[in-house]
Design an enzyme around this catalytic site. Structure first.
Site, short mmCIF file in Angstrom:
data_model
loop_
_atom_site.label_atom_id
_atom_site.label_comp_id
_atom_site.label_asym_id
_atom_site.label_seq_id
_atom_site.Cartn_x
_atom_site.Cartn_y
_atom_site.Cartn_z
N SER A 5 73.75 64.09 71.24
CA SER A 5 73.27 63.35 70.08
C SER A 5 74.26 63.49 68.92
O SER A 5 75.43 63.16 69.07
CB SER A 5 71.87 63.84 69.71
OG SER A 5 71.28 62.97 68.80
N ASP A 30 67.52 56.08 76.90
CA ASP A 30 67.64 56.65 75.55
C ASP A 30 67.00 55.71 74.54
O ASP A 30 67.46 54.57 74.36
CB ASP A 30 69.11 56.89 75.21
CG ASP A 30 69.29 57.74 73.95
OD1 ASP A 30 68.39 57.74 73.09
OD2 ASP A 30 70.33 58.40 73.83
N HIS A 88 66.52 60.58 75.55
CA HIS A 88 67.56 61.03 74.63
C HIS A 88 67.94 62.47 74.96
O HIS A 88 67.15 63.39 74.72
CB HIS A 88 67.07 60.92 73.19
CG HIS A 88 68.14 61.18 72.18
ND1 HIS A 88 69.35 60.52 72.19
CD2 HIS A 88 68.19 62.04 71.14
CE1 HIS A 88 70.10 60.98 71.19
NE2 HIS A 88 69.42 61.89 70.54
#
Ligand code: NAG
Ligand code: NAG
Ligand code: NAG
Ligand code: NAG
Ligand code: NAG
Ligand code: NAG
Ligand code: NAG
Length: 541
Positions: free
Chosen positions: A204, A416, A456
């Site tokens: 991320s 995601d 994610h």
């Protein structure tokens, strides 16, 4: 723990010399160190070691299995304790990033050290998860001397960046670099020799920082594992504001309730699940899915379990690319196939996206009352033009990193719902064109894997555990662990052709099935025989 003698093996099997510190001067004491010596060295390290530019606040031996209290951790993070996986020397440090700012760095130096160094940074916009204990845990359990760092501030939001150039610089690029340099130095002094290879692990915002390191500090790492990266950061936060607005508040005619999201997910699968050859609830090629939400319109016969024209338009907007005020692509679309149960609380709960408001309030406008409901594409243009300290991280020239023989292994989950996986594909093609290299040439130093059924960074409906974090502790062989695959690529020149993922059961431990994820731009195709959960039924084409 009984006395044991620990030999620190280098990769060629040669014993690395170890040093016991005496003041600032290191002495070469022996080629092996006992457990008792390790404990003693750790205890006195903070008071004895002198490392220019780094303040070591404490050094503390922590035995495997200790339930460590993290009283000093930012309380809003909710992480108060961590069970340490292996015997470590834990160091708390600070590194100045300017005359008025500093980075907090924590090092976990394992007794069972493999000679490898690993740095990890943080996620999101706040420092909440500043020191990622789960990643330190994972890396030390694999024998890496590991450091984690904050973004120059501790907070669960971006608030410390308000009117604060130093905090923005630390967030954009400085903390990762300075923490890494300090961490390598401390590792060298502690073990008496530089680590033989250095690695980065992050996802991320941490994935973005991995790319930032490859772009701007190519000498920091030999291998970088960067997942679900927040590349084009100002565009991601603008996209978030756009998405939340597309659906609007619960009283607007575009709002979509949970039961209708379930219907939409069902219809996405009906239209697109078989594109990869298997109706298994997991899309291998969401980019080939041209979802038609109008199929769900309410008509005479159907008045419930259906969408109004306004709702269908909102769904179409979400699954379409967004163009900026200049008419150019602002950000790719959300890919169909995401788990709607997870995305709804994030972007579609009727409130403006937290992440977007946080950035616009504290970085773009320095106005803590800015309201995401007022967002227009002009705001996106303002944020992009500002691009503080090049936080976009969109430099496609990785030639310095490649020239040092650095290896960049990247992955992005196809489910995601925070950052569109398409951004990783766009960056890949950007590098390809910038460096004028075909994918087969990029293979020498940069490989991207799209992970079907991964949300994610982790979790999801597919075989998402690929060695990116502590969920993969039980599977350490390079053929099913991306970090160890990266190590093998760096140290033995054997590059991964696929990343084998494991689907974990409810308990987070028991494997349910495996799937080999393909190296981009190849895609998985079901050819049978056998169930789609049989990994031999798939080929990369
Ligand atoms: C430390 O000991 C090793 C092994 O005996 C030796 O090769 C090395 O030269 C020594 N280093 C120093 C700085 O004395
Ligand atoms: C660690 O200690 C805390 C506080 O006593 C406790 O709440 C937590 O459950 C403990 N963790 C483990 C894994 O024992
Ligand atoms: C710190 O302040 C000194 C004196 O004002 C200045 O010379 C130096 O450049 C500053 N360092 C940084 C990193 O800003
Ligand atoms: C050290 O690592 C080796 C190899 O990974 C492992 O077999 C051993 O159990 C570890 N020892 C400790 C004390 O963690
Ligand atoms: C962040 O927290 C650490 C303790 O974990 C503390 O030492 C440091 O001073 C804090 N940093 C800031 C900028 O407040
Ligand atoms: C907000 O503060 C930052 C950091 O001081 C500054 O770079 C930026 O220009 C400010 N934005 C506005 C709109 O004043
Ligand atoms: C890429 O960067 C290198 C320096 O690292 C430079 O020599 C080269 O000209 C750049 N290539 C392009 C296409 O900008």
């Amino acid at each position: 723990m009984p006395q044991q003698t620990r030999r620190v093996l280098s990769w060629t099997g040669v014993l690395l010399p170890l040093y016991i510190l005496s003041g600032a001067q290191a002495q070469n004491l022996s080629t092996s160190v006992s457990h008792a010596q390790f404990v003693t060295r750790c205890g006195s390290f903070a008071s004895k070691a002198s490392i220019p530019g780094t303040t070591i606040y404490f050094s503390q031996y922590v035995a495997a299995g200790t339930n460590l209290s993290l009283a000093e951790n930012e309380p809003s993070c909710g992480i108060t304790h961590w069970t340490v996986p292996v015997d470590i020397c834990r160091l708390g440090m600070a590194v100045p990033s300017s005359n008025t700012s500093e980075i907090s760095v924590e090092a976990w130096l394992p007794f069972n050290y493999t000679g490898r160094f690993l740095a990890t940074t943080n996620r999101g916009l706040g420092g909440c998860k500043s020191i990622l204990y789960n990643e330190l845990d994972y890396a030390t359990s694999l024998g890496f001397a590991s450091v984690g760092m904050n973004t120059g501030y501790n907070s669960s939001t971006a608030a410390p960046m308000l009117n604060n150039e130093n905090a923005i610089a630390d967030y954009a690029y400085r903390s990762a670099h300075l923490g890494t340099v300090a961490g390598k130095e401390v590792t060298k002094v502690f073990y008496g020799a530089p680590s033989r290879k250095s690695y980065y692990l992050g996802c991320s915002s941490g994935g973005r920082q991995g790319f930032k390191e490859a772009q701007d500090f190519p000498e920091d790492f030999d291998g970088i594992l960067a997942g679900s990266p927040a590349l084009a950061l100002t565009r991601v936060v603008s996209w978030g504001a756009y998405l939340s607005q597309a659906v609007g508040s619960p009283d607007s005619d575009t709002f979509i309730t949970d039961d209708k999201w379930a219907l939409i997910q069902e219809e996405v699968l009906r239209q697109c699940d078989k594109i990869d050859g298997a109706a298994d609830g997991i899309l291998e090629n969401p980019d080939m899915c041209q979802f038609v939400p109008e199929v769900l319109l309410c008509d005479g016969a159907r008045t419930t379990r259906c969408l109004t024209p306004k709702q269908a338009e909102a769904v179409r907007n979400i699954f379409s690319p967004v163009y900026g005020v200049d008419g150019k692509l602002l950000y790719p679309r959300m890919q169909p196939g995401i788990n709607t149960k997870r995305v709804v609380p994030f972007y579609f709960n009727g409130l403006p996206s937290d992440l977007s408001e946080d950035w616009f309030r504290h970085v773009v406008y320095n106005d803590t009352t800015w309201d995401g409901r007022t967002f227009t594409l002009n705001d996106a243009a303002v944020a992009l033009a500002q691009n503080p300290f090049n936080v976009e991280t969109w430099n496609g020239n990785l030639s310095a990193f490649a020239a040092r023989n650095g290896k960049l292994l990247s992955y992005h989950g196809l489910q995601d719902y925070v950052i569109s996986p398409e951004i990783s594909q766009l960056y890949y093609s950007h590098v390809s064109r910038t460096m004028n290299l075909t994918p087969s040439k990029l293979d020498n130093f940069y490989r991207l894997f799209m992970i079907s059924g991964m949300d994610h960074c982790r979790d999801g409906d597919g075989a998402w555990a690929i060695g990116q974090d502590e969920s993969s502790k039980a599977r350490r062989r390079p053929n099913e662990n991306a970090l160890m695959a990266l190590v093998r690529w760096v140290e033995e020149g054997v590059a991964p052709e696929v990343l084998r993922g494991t689907k974990l059961g409810q308990d987070g431990v028991t494997p349910e099935f495996w799937r080999a994820h393909c190296k981009w731009p190849k895609k998985n195709r079901y050819v049978g025989p056998g169930a789609p959960t049989n990994e031999g039924s798939w080929v990369c084409v």
